[in-house]
Design an enzyme around this catalytic site. Sequence first.
Site, PDB file in Angstrom:
ATOM      1  N   ARG A  84       0.821  -1.215   0.000  1.00  0.00           N
ATOM      2  CA  ARG A  84       0.000   0.000   0.000  1.00  0.00           C
ATOM      3  C   ARG A  84       0.858   1.270   0.000  1.00  0.00           C
ATOM      4  O   ARG A  84       0.442   2.288  -0.555  1.00  0.00           O
ATOM      5  CB  ARG A  84      -0.939  -0.009   1.210  1.00  0.00           C
ATOM      6  CG  ARG A  84      -2.133  -0.918   0.984  1.00  0.00           C
ATOM      7  CD  ARG A  84      -3.029  -0.945   2.188  1.00  0.00           C
ATOM      8  NE  ARG A  84      -4.330  -1.486   1.852  1.00  0.00           N
ATOM      9  CZ  ARG A  84      -5.278  -1.711   2.739  1.00  0.00           C
ATOM     10  NH1 ARG A  84      -5.079  -1.453   4.020  1.00  0.00           N
ATOM     11  NH2 ARG A  84      -6.447  -2.196   2.365  1.00  0.00           N
ATOM     12  N   LYS A 135     -18.176 -17.823   2.888  1.00  0.00           N
ATOM     13  CA  LYS A 135     -19.642 -17.850   3.021  1.00  0.00           C
ATOM     14  C   LYS A 135     -20.388 -17.200   1.869  1.00  0.00           C
ATOM     15  O   LYS A 135     -19.938 -16.189   1.325  1.00  0.00           O
ATOM     16  CB  LYS A 135     -20.039 -17.113   4.295  1.00  0.00           C
ATOM     17  CG  LYS A 135     -19.597 -17.827   5.535  1.00  0.00           C
ATOM     18  CD  LYS A 135     -20.013 -17.017   6.734  1.00  0.00           C
ATOM     19  CE  LYS A 135     -19.637 -17.737   8.017  1.00  0.00           C
ATOM     20  NZ  LYS A 135     -19.731 -16.836   9.167  1.00  0.00           N
ATOM     21  N   GLY A 159      -8.653  -8.654  -0.670  1.00  0.00           N
ATOM     22  CA  GLY A 159      -8.858  -9.619   0.406  1.00  0.00           C
ATOM     23  C   GLY A 159      -7.981 -10.853   0.293  1.00  0.00           C
ATOM     24  O   GLY A 159      -6.829 -10.788  -0.120  1.00  0.00           O
ATOM     25  N   GLY A 176     -12.429  -4.658   1.616  1.00  0.00           N
ATOM     26  CA  GLY A 176     -13.830  -4.244   1.743  1.00  0.00           C
ATOM     27  C   GLY A 176     -14.249  -3.287   0.637  1.00  0.00           C
ATOM     28  O   GLY A 176     -15.355  -3.390   0.090  1.00  0.00           O
TER      29      GLY A 176
HETATM   30  N1  LIG Z   1     -14.288 -25.064   1.822  1.00  0.00           N
HETATM   31  C1  LIG Z   1     -14.028 -24.149   2.761  1.00  0.00           C
HETATM   32  N2  LIG Z   1     -14.463 -24.322   4.025  1.00  0.00           N
HETATM   33  C2  LIG Z   1     -14.189 -23.410   4.971  1.00  0.00           C
HETATM   34  N3  LIG Z   1     -13.504 -22.265   4.741  1.00  0.00           N
HETATM   35  C3  LIG Z   1     -13.075 -22.054   3.499  1.00  0.00           C
HETATM   36  C4  LIG Z   1     -13.315 -22.975   2.448  1.00  0.00           C
HETATM   37  N4  LIG Z   1     -12.759 -22.477   1.326  1.00  0.00           N
HETATM   38  C5  LIG Z   1     -12.188 -21.315   1.658  1.00  0.00           C
HETATM   39  N5  LIG Z   1     -12.365 -21.045   2.954  1.00  0.00           N
HETATM   40  C6  LIG Z   1     -11.844 -19.900   3.707  1.00  0.00           C
HETATM   41  O1  LIG Z   1     -12.436 -18.710   3.271  1.00  0.00           O
HETATM   42  C7  LIG Z   1     -11.623 -17.640   3.732  1.00  0.00           C
HETATM   43  C8  LIG Z   1     -11.808 -16.449   2.833  1.00  0.00           C
HETATM   44  O2  LIG Z   1     -13.142 -16.098   2.845  1.00  0.00           O
HETATM   45  P1  LIG Z   1     -13.635 -14.630   2.600  1.00  0.00           P
HETATM   46  O3  LIG Z   1     -15.095 -14.693   2.360  1.00  0.00           O
HETATM   47  O4  LIG Z   1     -13.140 -13.769   3.710  1.00  0.00           O
HETATM   48  O5  LIG Z   1     -12.862 -14.349   1.253  1.00  0.00           O
HETATM   49  P2  LIG Z   1     -12.222 -13.074   0.587  1.00  0.00           P
HETATM   50  O6  LIG Z   1     -13.227 -12.451  -0.251  1.00  0.00           O
HETATM   51  O7  LIG Z   1     -11.012 -13.500  -0.111  1.00  0.00           O
HETATM   52  O8  LIG Z   1     -11.801 -12.095   1.737  1.00  0.00           O
HETATM   53  P3  LIG Z   1     -12.339 -10.617   1.981  1.00  0.00           P
HETATM   54  O9  LIG Z   1     -13.794 -10.753   2.319  1.00  0.00           O
HETATM   55  O10 LIG Z   1     -11.464 -10.194   3.113  1.00  0.00           O
HETATM   56  O11 LIG Z   1     -12.134  -9.844   0.718  1.00  0.00           O
HETATM   57  C9  LIG Z   1     -10.210 -18.167   3.746  1.00  0.00           C
HETATM   58  O12 LIG Z   1      -9.655 -17.933   5.006  1.00  0.00           O
HETATM   59  C10 LIG Z   1     -10.373 -19.654   3.460  1.00  0.00           C
HETATM   60  O13 LIG Z   1      -9.615 -20.469   4.321  1.00  0.00           O
HETATM   61  O1  LIG Z   2      -7.550  -2.598   5.473  1.00  0.00           O
HETATM   62  C1  LIG Z   2      -8.602  -2.118   5.027  1.00  0.00           C
HETATM   63  O2  LIG Z   2      -9.499  -2.833   4.522  1.00  0.00           O
HETATM   64  C2  LIG Z   2      -8.740  -0.628   4.989  1.00  0.00           C
HETATM   65  O3  LIG Z   2      -7.576   0.011   5.401  1.00  0.00           O
HETATM   66  C3  LIG Z   2      -9.940  -0.169   5.760  1.00  0.00           C
HETATM   67  O4  LIG Z   2      -9.759  -0.427   7.120  1.00  0.00           O
HETATM   68  P1  LIG Z   2     -11.044  -0.527   8.084  1.00  0.00           P
HETATM   69  O5  LIG Z   2     -11.781  -1.775   7.696  1.00  0.00           O
HETATM   70  O6  LIG Z   2     -10.463  -0.568   9.477  1.00  0.00           O
HETATM   71  O7  LIG Z   2     -11.877   0.698   7.841  1.00  0.00           O
END
Ligand SMILES: Nc1ncnc2c1ncn2[C@@H]1O[C@H](COP(=O)(O)OP(=O)(O)OP(=O)(O)O)[C@@H](O)[C@H]1O
Ligand SMILES: O=C(O)[C@H](O)COP(=O)(O)O
Length: 437
Positions: free
Chosen positions: A79, A241, A394, A417
Amino acid sequence: MAAFAAAPALSARAFFAKSSVRAKKTSVRAQARAALKVEAKKKSVGDLKKADLEGKTVFVRCDLNVPLDKDLKITDDTRIRAAIPTLEYLVENGAKVLVTSHLGRPKDGPEDKFRLTPVGARLSELLSCSVSKVDDCVGDVVKDAVGGMANGSVCLLENVRFYKDEEKNGKDFAKQLSEYADLYVNDAFGTAHRAHASTAGVTEFLSPSVAGFLLQKELDYLDGAVSNPDRPFCAIVGGSKVSSKIGVIETLLNKADKVILGGGMIFTFYKALGKDVGSSLVEDDKIDLAKELMAKAEEKGVKLLLPTDVVVADAFAADAKTQTVSVDAIPDGWMGLDIGPDSVKEFQKELNECKSVIWNGPMGVFEMDAFAKGTFAIADTLANLDGITIIGGGDSVAAVEKAGLADKMSHISTGGGASLELLEGKVLPGVDALDEA
Ligand SMILES: Nc1ncnc2c1ncn2[C@@H]1O[C@H](COP(=O)(O)OP(=O)(O)OP(=O)(O)O)[C@@H](O)[C@H]1O
Ligand SMILES: O=C(O)[C@H](O)COP(=O)(O)O
């Protein structure tokens, strides 16, 4: 005021030269089209020339919220590097640059572990000019700092979240933040989904209020390229999820030609299809929604692809017993933690037909080696794809970085996010508050 030694510069030009390696597969047409779309909406820092910037104090909101280890050492400076092009542009054009950011989520005012001091030191290594750091973000400390700044220098202010009114978007606090500045640049894409004083409120007091280069680039890819994708366009949605990805799946079903699903969410879909899923993650209250999403895909003629085989384990553990089974034969008491090799092959075939792909959420529990193969195979396929590849923030970014393939993607988002909300089609307050072009 702490001063950091100046170090060799990574100029805006050099940064874009580097990022063009990453963007090597992005068609000129797609880039131009995306850029036009966004630039037509919000005023850009690139619209401000030397005459607008020289000698002016510019308040720049960056997202320098980087991970630190227990010794307060930065473990990933992505970043900070991503903020350089905008800062370097302002420095080159003779502005006095006040940089502000949050770090973490401090709850009760100043705390040493949330200070931006390590960030200041890294900024100073990356920028060509002198960088100072002060221990506050409002008041006399800032006034004095600005008074002592030369044109083309940078001063990093302290964590804006040391003040509660930052997150409340307090009007008085926004006014105090803007007190010693002439104009505003928002380059904090990762925080653009927050309506805070430093991301939105200050725009009431500073004019012009414009988008930085990083913010623009993120919008170009995540909004522009997804709204007008090179086709066939595939969206890959994974993660744990369904509930956290409903908005994204719904939006992408309106835009993509194919949607590939993976991760923990697939088991809610299998259950909706009447399959036994053992002890896999299922959201029973989302089974009807899964049915609706499958019906919507069919109605729209979007190919919705679910894995046909999965890696199951007898426990959620790195050393669990595992086996690969058809999704029609998940044994009782076993849980699916990755997509299987047949699914990987099928997904690779579908992806290789595409001209653009966006990916949000891992295919399995990639943090454990035994369940990382599906995610890494998809990362590898995208790295070698002859098309645009966008990694939407993410955990998918963490997975691509863990696979060592980040440089091979067209765009890696700096926002978790924020990218999710943008993909859901939501308006980001930090973007909305900026001046129209
Ligand atoms: N089959 C599964 N069962 C349980 N957990 C799982 C499975 N597949 C993936 N995961 C978990 O899902 C998590 C990521 O889920 P999340 O919804 O947070 O995804 P992301 O979109 O990449 O993250 P963010 O929401 O931070 O952008 C990982 O930690 C992973 O281990
Ligand atoms: O790491 C992040 O997703 C951003 O810096 C936003 O942080 P926050 O979720 O604490 O607002």
